[in-house]
Design an enzyme around this catalytic site. Structure first.
Site, PDB file in Angstrom:
ATOM      1  N   TYR A  27     -11.697 -11.308   2.308  1.00  0.00           N
ATOM      2  CA  TYR A  27     -12.832 -11.859   0.992  1.00  0.00           C
ATOM      3  C   TYR A  27     -11.482 -12.869   0.504  1.00  0.00           C
ATOM      4  O   TYR A  27     -11.428 -13.147  -0.838  1.00  0.00           O
ATOM      5  CB  TYR A  27     -12.530 -11.068   0.393  1.00  0.00           C
ATOM      6  N   TYR A 155     -23.657  -2.266  -2.457  1.00  0.00           N
ATOM      7  CA  TYR A 155     -23.276  -2.392  -1.644  1.00  0.00           C
ATOM      8  C   TYR A 155     -22.952  -1.766  -0.620  1.00  0.00           C
ATOM      9  O   TYR A 155     -22.781  -0.618  -0.112  1.00  0.00           O
ATOM     10  CB  TYR A 155     -21.716  -2.435  -1.646  1.00  0.00           C
ATOM     11  N   ASP A 249     -26.583   6.459   0.675  1.00  0.00           N
ATOM     12  CA  ASP A 249     -25.078   6.064   1.245  1.00  0.00           C
ATOM     13  C   ASP A 249     -23.904   7.161   0.590  1.00  0.00           C
ATOM     14  O   ASP A 249     -23.586   6.301  -0.537  1.00  0.00           O
ATOM     15  CB  ASP A 249     -25.204   4.571   1.221  1.00  0.00           C
ATOM     16  N   LYS A 278     -14.891   6.684   4.668  1.00  0.00           N
ATOM     17  CA  LYS A 278     -13.789   6.530   3.614  1.00  0.00           C
ATOM     18  C   LYS A 278     -12.845   7.968   3.925  1.00  0.00           C
ATOM     19  O   LYS A 278     -11.609   8.199   4.652  1.00  0.00           O
ATOM     20  CB  LYS A 278     -14.287   5.825   2.341  1.00  0.00           C
TER      21      LYS A 278
HETATM   22  C1  LIG Z   1     -20.974   2.371  -0.721  1.00  0.00           C
HETATM   23  C2  LIG Z   1     -20.487   1.919   0.891  1.00  0.00           C
HETATM   24  N1  LIG Z   1     -21.116   1.827   1.784  1.00  0.00           N
HETATM   25  C3  LIG Z   1     -20.807   1.484   3.172  1.00  0.00           C
HETATM   26  C4  LIG Z   1     -19.227   0.532   3.254  1.00  0.00           C
HETATM   27  C5  LIG Z   1     -18.808   0.191   4.161  1.00  0.00           C
HETATM   28  O1  LIG Z   1     -17.840   0.852   4.891  1.00  0.00           O
HETATM   29  P1  LIG Z   1     -16.627   0.418   5.664  1.00  0.00           P
HETATM   30  O2  LIG Z   1     -15.695  -0.872   5.262  1.00  0.00           O
HETATM   31  O3  LIG Z   1     -15.606   1.286   6.635  1.00  0.00           O
HETATM   32  O4  LIG Z   1     -17.660  -0.068   6.436  1.00  0.00           O
HETATM   33  C6  LIG Z   1     -18.296   0.980   1.986  1.00  0.00           C
HETATM   34  C7  LIG Z   1     -17.156   0.081   1.517  1.00  0.00           C
HETATM   35  O5  LIG Z   1     -16.443  -0.326   0.388  1.00  0.00           O
HETATM   36  C8  LIG Z   1     -19.007   0.789   0.470  1.00  0.00           C
HETATM   37  O6  LIG Z   1     -18.807   1.403  -0.527  1.00  0.00           O
END
Ligand SMILES: Cc1ncc(COP(=O)(O)O)c(C=O)c1O
Length: 434
Positions: A27, A155, A249, A278
């Site tokens: 980014y 996201y 998610d 995470k």
């Molecule tokens: C809600 C959500 N889904 C998916 C992801 C993507 O995860 P990664 O960065 O481990 O690929 C993130 C990352 O910030 C996230 O906050």
């Protein structure tokens, strides 16, 4: 390229000076962005910089280090596992750490979320969930259900499938038109009239939809927006009514971040598929899980080999990562993380309240161990980032949000230091010319 960092007052160390010519940062406009801060060590909630300065990490390394950095229990578990078996392929092979982790996750998740598919990052777990949802219909010989209802400000990651279900603007849908799959991005319904439009849309398009995908309660990197548990509960109901799968998610919200182990518990909702990552390893290394309910898994049971789930990353179920995750779950069992998250929320709420009166601030909100100061326009971004480093706190505002997601173990003193630095810096920022 800038010679001198604008974020950090120390000298740029030789390893950074030399290596920066070869690294490509995320980014980041590599032409003119300030040099990143040189971190050489971590401990607890602190990052130590090359010149010895220590910053309080208010982001827990992108929501991951829930027990703080270098927790001795996790470090020890990883070292012990490294001596025995750092890695083994997962195709045709099982090992104790992965299977123990799978049974623990299925026992702690609500309902019959019992079937755990491991992968190596959040984005990949989202790809897997999307593939699972599409194949769920195909395995029943139902064609044409390959689109997803997703939400503005959502996201879900940076791989192409995940990008396609992100906020259209942040996910750069128009920039990548023709490359990304077309989905159905909608506003998160809150009011009765929102729900009636949402339902009309679902009714009209259900035949082409594989699943609804959303982050429950808190939309993270797409804008740090919150919505009430009732919204998630009503979306679940509509998915049932119109026969759609629901993917939650919980990559960011899982593992205590919103004050309960999983955000879906507050909505009393069991999704058909859930994505975790995470904080799964306590922020030690990459690991993710896509977990399906019985009725989803059952559609993959067949005499036809093509009905199997066709996915298998090389490092899926990596034993080191699974050992870290098992140690992290031990800590959740033994230590009061959820109480700590709730206590952080109280402190964050009262400490950030003064930001409301600063010009340019449009909202201040908190949920569990998350604090957000939303502004009209995030001008002077580099100035803000550098001022926070000067205050010895690590905060990285983006979009229209200046936010914190501290480790759940952050002490009262440290969280107050962080919040008070935010109040000071945001007050100064609000007086800068726009
Ligand atoms: C809600 C959500 N889904 C998916 C992801 C993507 O995860 P990664 O960065 O481990 O690929 C993130 C990352 O910030 C996230 O906050």
């Amino acid at each position: 390229m800038e010679k001198k960092s604008q974020l950090y007052s120390g000298d740029i160390p030789s390893w950074q000076e030399k290596g920066y010519r070869s690294i490509w940062m995320p980014y980041t406009q590599m032409k003119n962005s300030p040099m990143p801060i040189p971190v050489v060590e971590t401990s607890g909630v602190r990052m130590k910089l090359d010149d010895g300065t220590e910053l309080i990490d208010s982001l827990s390394s992108w929501w991951s280090t829930c027990h703080g950095y270098n927790h001795p229990r996790i470090v020890e578990a990883v070292i012990e596992q490294a001596k025995v078996m750092p890695h083994v392929m997962f195709g045709g092979v099982n090992h104790p750490q992965a299977l123990r982790l799978a049974s623990r996750l299925s026992a702690m998740l609500p309902g019959d979320l019992n079937h755990v598919f491991l992968s190596d990052s959040g984005s990949v777990s989202v790809e897997v969930s999307m593939k699972m949802a599409v194949q769920y219909w195909l395995n029943q010989s139902i064609q044409g259900r390959h689109r997803f209802i997703c939400f503005r400000h959502g996201y879900h990651g940076d791989t192409t499938g995940a990008m396609s279900v992100c906020d259209p603007e942040n996910g750069m849908h128009s920039h990548f038109k023709g490359f990304l799959m077309e989905q159905y991005p909608l506003d998160i319904p809150i009011t009765e009239s929102d729900f009636s439009s949402f339902e009309s849309f679902v009714k009209a398009h259900a035949d082409s939809v594989a699943a609804v995908i959303m982050e429950p309660l808190v939309q993270g990197a797409g804008g740090m927006r919150f919505h009430p548990p009732e919204t998630v509960a009503r979306i679940r109901k509509l998915c049932d009514q119109y026969n759609l799968l629901l993917i939650l998610d919980e990559i960011a919200t899982g593992f205590g971040r919103t004050g309960t182990m999983f955000a879906c518990e507050q909505a009393e909702v069991v999704p058909d598929i859930i994505c975790l990552s995470k904080a799964l390893t306590g922020g030690t290394m990459g690991l993710a899980a896509t977990i399906a309910r019985e009725h989803v898994f059952n559609q993959f049971l067949s005499d036809d080999p093509m009905h199997a789930l066709m996915h298998g990353p090389t490092y899926m179920g990596n034993p080191l990562a699974c050992a870290a995750a098992n140690a992290s779950l031990d800590l959740f069992e033994e230590e009061p993380r959820l109480e700590q998250a709730k206590k952080l929320q109280k402190i964050i709420t009262s400490e950030l309240a003064p930001c409301r009166k600063f010009s340019g601030v449009v909202d201040v909100r908190s949920q569990g161990a998350i604090g957000v100061v939303q502004v009209e326009t995030l001008h002077h971004l580099d100035w803000l980032r550098a001022r926070f480093v000067e205050e010895e706190v690590w905060i990285r505002p983006f979009g229209d949000a200046i936010y914190i997601t501290p480790a759940l173990i952050m002490s009262e003193d440290d969280i107050k230091t962080v919040c008070r630095a935010m109040v000071r810096v945001i007050e100064e920022w609000s007086q800068l010319e726009n």
